[in-house]
Design a protein around this motif. Sequence first.
Motif, PDB file in Angstrom:
ATOM      1  N   ASP A 108       0.828  -1.219   0.000  1.00 45.54           N
ATOM      2  CA  ASP A 108       0.000   0.000   0.000  1.00 45.54           C
ATOM      3  C   ASP A 108       0.862   1.270   0.000  1.00 45.54           C
ATOM      4  O   ASP A 108       0.464   2.284  -0.576  1.00 45.54           O
ATOM      5  CB  ASP A 108      -0.930   0.038   1.215  1.00 45.54           C
ATOM      6  CG  ASP A 108      -2.010  -1.021   1.151  1.00 45.54           C
ATOM      7  OD1 ASP A 108      -2.217  -1.620   0.076  1.00 45.54           O
ATOM      8  OD2 ASP A 108      -2.649  -1.259   2.212  1.00 45.54           O
ATOM      9  N   ARG A 109       2.015   1.235   0.628  1.00 46.71           N
ATOM     10  CA  ARG A 109       2.896   2.400   0.684  1.00 46.71           C
ATOM     11  C   ARG A 109       3.813   2.482  -0.533  1.00 46.71           C
ATOM     12  O   ARG A 109       4.659   3.358  -0.617  1.00 46.71           O
ATOM     13  CB  ARG A 109       3.743   2.390   1.965  1.00 46.71           C
ATOM     14  CG  ARG A 109       2.953   2.596   3.223  1.00 46.71           C
ATOM     15  CD  ARG A 109       2.266   3.961   3.261  1.00 46.71           C
ATOM     16  NE  ARG A 109       0.967   3.853   3.890  1.00 46.71           N
ATOM     17  CZ  ARG A 109      -0.212   3.941   3.269  1.00 46.71           C
ATOM     18  NH1 ARG A 109      -0.294   4.159   1.992  1.00 46.71           N
ATOM     19  NH2 ARG A 109      -1.337   3.820   3.931  1.00 46.71           N
ATOM     20  N   GLY A 110       3.667   1.533  -1.461  1.00 44.75           N
ATOM     21  CA  GLY A 110       4.446   1.582  -2.702  1.00 44.75           C
ATOM     22  C   GLY A 110       5.879   1.111  -2.565  1.00 44.75           C
ATOM     23  O   GLY A 110       6.709   1.354  -3.454  1.00 44.75           O
ATOM     24  N   MET A 111       6.183   0.404  -1.491  1.00 46.70           N
ATOM     25  CA  MET A 111       7.557  -0.045  -1.274  1.00 46.70           C
ATOM     26  C   MET A 111       7.935  -1.227  -2.167  1.00 46.70           C
ATOM     27  O   MET A 111       9.092  -1.614  -2.213  1.00 46.70           O
ATOM     28  CB  MET A 111       7.766  -0.398   0.204  1.00 46.70           C
ATOM     29  CG  MET A 111       7.668   0.798   1.134  1.00 46.70           C
ATOM     30  SD  MET A 111       8.819   2.139   0.719  1.00 46.70           S
ATOM     31  CE  MET A 111      10.392   1.322   0.918  1.00 46.70           C
ATOM     32  N   ASN A 112       6.976  -1.771  -2.888  1.00 46.00           N
ATOM     33  CA  ASN A 112       7.259  -2.847  -3.833  1.00 46.00           C
ATOM     34  C   ASN A 112       7.505  -2.300  -5.244  1.00 46.00           C
ATOM     35  O   ASN A 112       7.580  -3.056  -6.195  1.00 46.00           O
ATOM     36  CB  ASN A 112       6.129  -3.871  -3.833  1.00 46.00           C
ATOM     37  CG  ASN A 112       4.806  -3.251  -4.244  1.00 46.00           C
ATOM     38  OD1 ASN A 112       4.589  -2.058  -4.086  1.00 46.00           O
ATOM     39  ND2 ASN A 112       3.910  -4.058  -4.762  1.00 46.00           N
ATOM     40  N   GLN A 113       7.641  -0.990  -5.359  1.00 42.10           N
ATOM     41  CA  GLN A 113       7.903  -0.321  -6.635  1.00 42.10           C
ATOM     42  C   GLN A 113       9.330   0.226  -6.640  1.00 42.10           C
ATOM     43  O   GLN A 113       9.851   0.617  -5.594  1.00 42.10           O
ATOM     44  CB  GLN A 113       6.919   0.838  -6.852  1.00 42.10           C
ATOM     45  CG  GLN A 113       5.456   0.442  -6.763  1.00 42.10           C
ATOM     46  CD  GLN A 113       5.063  -0.522  -7.870  1.00 42.10           C
ATOM     47  OE1 GLN A 113       5.444  -0.333  -9.017  1.00 42.10           O
ATOM     48  NE2 GLN A 113       4.317  -1.548  -7.520  1.00 42.10           N
ATOM     49  N   THR A 114       9.937   0.304  -7.816  1.00 45.05           N
ATOM     50  CA  THR A 114      11.305   0.814  -7.891  1.00 45.05           C
ATOM     51  C   THR A 114      11.375   2.327  -7.662  1.00 45.05           C
ATOM     52  O   THR A 114      12.420   2.840  -7.283  1.00 45.05           O
ATOM     53  CB  THR A 114      11.954   0.487  -9.250  1.00 45.05           C
ATOM     54  OG1 THR A 114      11.114   1.003 -10.283  1.00 45.05           O
ATOM     55  CG2 THR A 114      12.148  -1.007  -9.417  1.00 45.05           C
TER      56      THR A 114
END
Length: 132
Positions: A108-114
């Motif tokens: 949800d916090r976008g930590m799985n995005q580069t």
Amino acid sequence: MKRSDFCCEFGLYLIAVKTPYSLVQKTGDYMSTVKIGSDERPLGEADAQWINQQINRRRDDGEDVCVIVRINEPGVDVTLATPSCGGGGGGGRKANDQESAVLSLWTDRGMNQTDFNGGSLVAFLSQLDRLL
């Protein structure tokens, strides 16, 4: 972090179970950390200024930023990593409900995005306190 240190892959981010919860529970040996590049701090010492400084410095130097968050708390024993940290392996165990909530928050916090930013990590860590 070596590939062999990870035991299971969960979507675009990694989780690992290092110590069986029952063993941690008996010893009371809890330690959660944030590692940005080669610099690591306990969660309680990873403030917004340090996080943003570490991420921005690496990006300014043209580096891919690898963030690894190790959470070893009562009921939660996972390692999360941003995509630039590299791949993972197979195996492991299914996440429990509390760990699943942590994994959802990471996504949800976008930590799985580069293209995550320091604010995303700060928000994740602030909200993590409420889950633990």
